[in-house]
Design a protein around this motif. Structure first.
Motif, PDB file in Angstrom:
ATOM      1  N   LEU A   1       7.343   2.181  -2.869  1.00  0.00           N
ATOM      2  CA  LEU A   1       6.498   3.346  -2.594  1.00  0.00           C
ATOM      3  C   LEU A   1       5.873   3.817  -3.892  1.00  0.00           C
ATOM      4  CD1 LEU A   1       5.531   5.796  -0.826  1.00  0.00           C
ATOM      5  CD2 LEU A   1       7.699   6.902  -1.450  1.00  0.00           C
TER       6      LEU A   1
ATOM      7  N   ARG B   1       4.286   1.166   0.538  1.00  0.00           N
ATOM      8  CA  ARG B   1       3.370   2.261   0.851  1.00  0.00           C
ATOM      9  C   ARG B   1       2.850   2.952  -0.414  1.00  0.00           C
ATOM     10  NH1 ARG B   1       6.520   6.346   3.454  1.00  0.00           N
ATOM     11  NH2 ARG B   1       8.264   5.395   2.332  1.00  0.00           N
TER      12      ARG B   1
ATOM     13  N   SER C   1      -0.260   1.530   3.773  1.00  0.00           N
ATOM     14  CA  SER C   1       0.700   0.458   3.497  1.00  0.00           C
ATOM     15  C   SER C   1      -0.056  -0.805   3.125  1.00  0.00           C
ATOM     16  CB  SER C   1       1.614   0.208   4.694  1.00  0.00           C
ATOM     17  OG  SER C   1       0.870  -0.327   5.777  1.00  0.00           O
TER      18      SER C   1
END
Length: 251
Positions: free
Chosen positions: A164, A193, A248
C-alpha cells in the motif's frame, strides 16, 4: 543536365530517408512528447508554480519550515487522521509507503497499523524532513519506520515490493506527477493499492488554498492514465475535509 538534377535529387532523398531511419531508432518524437506532457503559463495562481498537468496547476511544495503546521495539535480534530488509517484496511505485516512523509505524523500512525512485523517506508525529498522524522521515531521508540530520500521523479522504492502506498495532501505538489506515479505503480505488488488523500476541491468550505485541493474527477483523470496500470477501487468519504481515492495495480 536533367539526369544530373535527377541524380542529385535522388541522392538528397536517400540521405533524408537514412537520417529519418537513424532518428527513428533513437525515438525521434519522444522528447517533444515529454515536453508536451506539461504546459506552462506565467499568469497563474501565486500558490502554484505555473506548470500544468492535464488541466491542473501544480502547487508549491511545503518546505521543512512548515513542520509546525504539520504537527499542529488540532490536526486530528480537523482531519480525523485516526479514521483515515481505519479506512485504509491495513493488515499486520504489510509493507506500506508514506510518500511525502514530512515529519512523520502519518508514518507513526501507519507503523502502529502494520505492527512489529510490518514496515513503513517514509519517503520525502527533503532530508530535513527525514531528520525530524527519525528524531520523532527515536523519541517514541519506533523501529519499523525506514526513512527513504526520494527525488522529484521517483520515490526510489524497489519494484514490486509494496502492499500500500499512501499520499496525504502531497500528490498535488509533485513537480513531475506522471513520472512519480509511474514509479509509484512500479513499486506496488500486483494487486497493491495506492491512496490519494486530497482536500476536496468540490467543497468550497474546506479552508485550504484552491491549488492545494483536488477533485475526485481530477485524481481519477491522472491516476487512470493507461501507462500507470491502475484501476479505481473506491473512494473513502468519511473524513471532514479530504477524500481518499483508492486504486489498485492491475494484476
Amino acid at each position: 543536365m536533367r539526369s544530373l538534377t535527377f541524380w542529385l535529387s535522388s541522392f538528397v532523398f536517400i540521405l533524408a530517408v537514412s537520417a529519418l531511419q537513424v532518428h527513428a531508432q533513437d525515438e525521434p518524437y519522444s522528447a517533444p512528447l515529454k515536453e508536451l506532457r506539461y504546459t506552462y503559463n506565467q499568469n497563474h495562481d501565486p500558490n502554484g508554480i505555473g506548470k500544468f498537468y492535464l488541466g491542473r496547476e501544480i502547487a508549491r511544495v511545503m518546505g521543512h519550515q512548515g513542520i509546525r503546521w504539520l504537527e499542529r495539535p488540532e490536526r486530528e480534530e480537523e482531519e480525523r487522521l485516526s479514521k483515515l488509517i481505519e479506512g485504509l484496511d491495513i493488515e499486520s505485516g504489510m509493507t506500506v509507503a508514506d510518500i511525502g512523509a514530512g515529519s512523520g505524523v502519518i508514518s507513526v500512525l501507519l507503523s502502529e497499523a502494520v505492527g512489529p512485523t510490518g514496515t513503513v517506508l517514509a519517503v520525502d525529498i527533503q532530508q530535513e524532513m527525514l531528520d525530524a522524522l527519525q528524531a520523532k521515531c527515536k523519541f517514541l521508540d519506533i523501529d519499523n519506520v525506514v526513512p527513504v530520500l526520494g527525488t522529484t521523479k521517483s520515490p526510489r522504492l524497489e519494484s514490486g515490493t509494496v502492499d500500500l502506498i499512501v499520499m496525504v495532501d502531497v500528490y498535488h505538489e509533485f513537480d513531475f506527477p506522471f513520472e512519480m506515479l509511474q514509479n509509484i505503480s512500479s513499486a506496488l505488488k500486483p494487486g497493491g493499492r495506492v491512496a490519494f488523500v486530497e482536500y476536496r476541491k468540490e467543497d468550497p468550505y474546506v479552508p485550504i488554498k484552491e491549488v492545494h485541493k483536488m477533485s475526485e474527477a481530477q485524481v481519477k483523470t491522472e491516476a487512470l492514465v493507461p501507462a500507470h496500470g491502475l484501476q479505481w477501487v473506491g473512494t473513502f468519504r468519511r473524513l471532514p475535509r479530504q477524500h481518499v481515492v483508492l486504486f489498485s495495480k492491475v494484476e
